[in-house]
Design an enzyme around this catalytic site. Structure first.
Site, PDB file in Angstrom:
ATOM      1  N   HIS A  56      -9.172 -55.388  31.387  1.00  0.00           N
ATOM      2  CA  HIS A  56     -10.020 -56.486  31.399  1.00  0.00           C
ATOM      3  C   HIS A  56      -9.233 -57.360  32.581  1.00  0.00           C
ATOM      4  CE1 HIS A  56     -12.873 -59.375  29.802  1.00  0.00           C
ATOM      5  NE2 HIS A  56     -12.658 -59.814  30.973  1.00  0.00           N
ATOM      6  N   HIS A  58      -9.669 -59.486  36.454  1.00  0.00           N
ATOM      7  CA  HIS A  58     -10.545 -60.243  37.594  1.00  0.00           C
ATOM      8  C   HIS A  58      -9.686 -60.140  38.836  1.00  0.00           C
ATOM      9  CE1 HIS A  58     -13.745 -61.378  34.781  1.00  0.00           C
ATOM     10  NE2 HIS A  58     -12.493 -61.633  34.049  1.00  0.00           N
ATOM     11  N   TYR A  59      -9.995 -59.353  40.109  1.00  0.00           N
ATOM     12  CA  TYR A  59      -9.085 -59.215  41.129  1.00  0.00           C
ATOM     13  C   TYR A  59      -9.989 -60.135  42.266  1.00  0.00           C
ATOM     14  CZ  TYR A  59      -5.448 -56.548  39.169  1.00  0.00           C
ATOM     15  OH  TYR A  59      -4.422 -55.996  38.424  1.00  0.00           O
ATOM     16  N   HIS A 175     -19.608 -59.179  27.488  1.00  0.00           N
ATOM     17  CA  HIS A 175     -19.387 -60.688  27.395  1.00  0.00           C
ATOM     18  C   HIS A 175     -20.509 -61.085  26.258  1.00  0.00           C
ATOM     19  CE1 HIS A 175     -17.817 -64.708  28.899  1.00  0.00           C
ATOM     20  NE2 HIS A 175     -18.729 -64.885  28.343  1.00  0.00           N
ATOM     21  N   ASP A 301      -7.836 -60.447  29.992  1.00  0.00           N
ATOM     22  CA  ASP A 301      -8.983 -61.316  30.755  1.00  0.00           C
ATOM     23  C   ASP A 301      -8.178 -62.110  31.993  1.00  0.00           C
ATOM     24  OD1 ASP A 301     -11.118 -62.338  31.491  1.00  0.00           O
ATOM     25  OD2 ASP A 301     -11.088 -63.631  29.789  1.00  0.00           O
ATOM     26  N   GLY A 320     -11.083 -69.861  32.610  1.00  0.00           N
ATOM     27  CA  GLY A 320     -10.478 -68.750  32.594  1.00  0.00           C
ATOM     28  C   GLY A 320      -8.834 -69.082  33.097  1.00  0.00           C
TER      29      GLY A 320
END
Length: 421
Positions: A56, A58-59, A175, A301, A320
């Site tokens: 998990h 996020h790029y 989610h 995450d 985040g």
């Protein structure tokens, strides 16, 4: 060239043993004593593990590369000891089609320093009620489905998605968020939300959708994976569902294990995340979920944002925090060093468990014939984390300033050193 890692404490088959590791042609060729090679890596006093697995991250690439890109994101993963990651599809454009999926996977391969597996969306653009073609997305290389960042509001849409996912043998990583209960909140509902006078998020926003989805998973036979569980009730539901044979797995994020809403010092958006930091009672329940096996894995995450997006107030800042670089060190320091969980348990949750659940055949285990994906950690010396230490473009984490054991010394991907302290 043959490379041998010598004198390390090696996590292998669930145990910590003293053994040498011989690497040849990018693979592990042998384990044993007194192995020799042209190149020797001395791991005396160090911990040697399979490369960590994080399902998990996020790029932000393509579309929001001012926050992060594949190169910086994968470098931060390597910095944290991860050799395999799963990248979420909340990019611009969302990889709704086989063509877009193929482009993303090609770029992941060209730019990534670690193995990057790519999620496809559950619904087109992640917020619609229309399903993309799962069969063609899987053929293009998608390894699982997720709308992470968005809960699927329609039970009918989730029911159809699970039916199609089950037909195509794809995991739905959900989610869980009911927007009608989320109510534009920014912090967990409790004493801290009242103290800071901030719009609150009820636990029901998470738990009611999990309850719905578990019934749908039971009916369809789909593999339902819950992202970042954060409440005791969520875990109670998962335990019950597992007892009834529902194909459900779940992950927990390091920040939910280590922090509670009582730890939020002020209206500081570096503590703003979704799900939010919950009560201390919920945090302790998550620890118990690790110990009794209800929680299958730990996933970071990793959610990078630009500094201006994480400044000001909870009310206006983005949700985040980053997590790739501090995950192992913070968990080792706060859970293993304090004897809350064993080192073997922590490593299972960060290596073989996620690899097994997501069928990542190359990852998570040290044995001859496997890809040489390995990490060497220094677990005997602590280091204070500073913003300038991060490889990520982003610094939005409350763990900056902490003194942590478990620094990554070397990360090896397919036999090649991709990070060295």
């Amino acid at each position: 060239m043959k490379t041998v890692i010598k004198n390390g404490l090696v996590y292998q088959n669930g145990r910590l043993i003293k053994t040498d590791i011989l690497i040849e042609n990018n693979k592990i060729s042998a384990l044993g004593q007194n192995l020799t090679g042209e190149k020797v890596i001395d791991a005396s006093g160090m911990l040697v593990t399979p490369g960590l697995v994080d399902v998990h991250v996020h790029y932000r690439d393509p579309g929001q590369t001012y926050k992060e890109d594949i190169e910086t994101g994968s470098r931060s993963a390597a910095r944290g000891g991860f050799t395999t990651v799963g990248a979420m599809p909340n990019v611009k454009p969302v990889p709704n089609t086989a063509e877009l999926m193929q482009k993303m996977i090609q770029k992941n391969h060209e730019k990534g320093l670690v193995h990057i597996f790519q999620y496809a969306p559950v619904t087109i653009d992640q917020t619609s009620n229309t399903l993309p073609d799962y069969q063609s997305l899987k053929a293009a290389g998608a390894f699982a489905l997720s709308n992470d960042g968005h809960g699927i509001q329609s039970a009918q849409v989730m029911y159809q998605a699970m039916q199609k996912a089950q037909e195509n043998d794809l995991i739905i990583a959900a989610h869980a968020q009911d927007d009608s209960l989320f109510n534009q909140g920014v912090i967990n509902e409790g004493e801290k939300s009242q103290e800071l006078n901030l719009p609150a998020i009820t636990e029901l926003a998470e738990t009611t959708q999990i309850a719905r989805d578990l019934l749908l998973a039971q009916k369809t036979g789909a593999h339902y994976h819950i992202c970042h569980v954060s409440t005791k009730t969520s875990l109670d539901l998962v335990r019950l569902a597992k007892k009834h044979g529902v194909k459900v797995t779940c992950e927990v994020a390091p920040h939910h294990l280590l922090l509670a809403d009582k730890d939020i010092p002020s209206d500081n958006p570096y503590y703003k995340m979704n799900p939010p930091l919950r009560s201390e009672k919920n945090r302790k329940a998550l620890i118990q979920g690790l110990l009794d096996g209800t929680i299958d894995m730990i996933a970071t995450d990793h959610a990078p944002h630009a500094k201006n997006e994480k400044s000001g107030s909870f009310k206006t800042a983005a949700f985040g925090i980053t997590g790739s670089e501090t995950a192992f060190a913070s968990l080792y320091t706060n859970l293993v060093k304090t004897k809350v969980i064993s080192l073997e348990k922590l490593l299972a949750l960060m290596t073989k468990n996620p690899a097994r659940v997501f069928n990542l055949k190359h990852a998570g285990i040290i044995e001859p014939g496997r890809e040489a994906d390995l990490t060497i950690f220094d677990i005997n010396h602590k280091k204070r984390w500073r913003e300038e230490d991060y490889c990520s473009k982003a610094v939005n984490t409350p763990f900056t300033g902490q003194e942590l054991y478990g620094q990554t010394v070397k990360t090896i991907v397919s036999g090649k050193v991709v990070y060295e302290r």
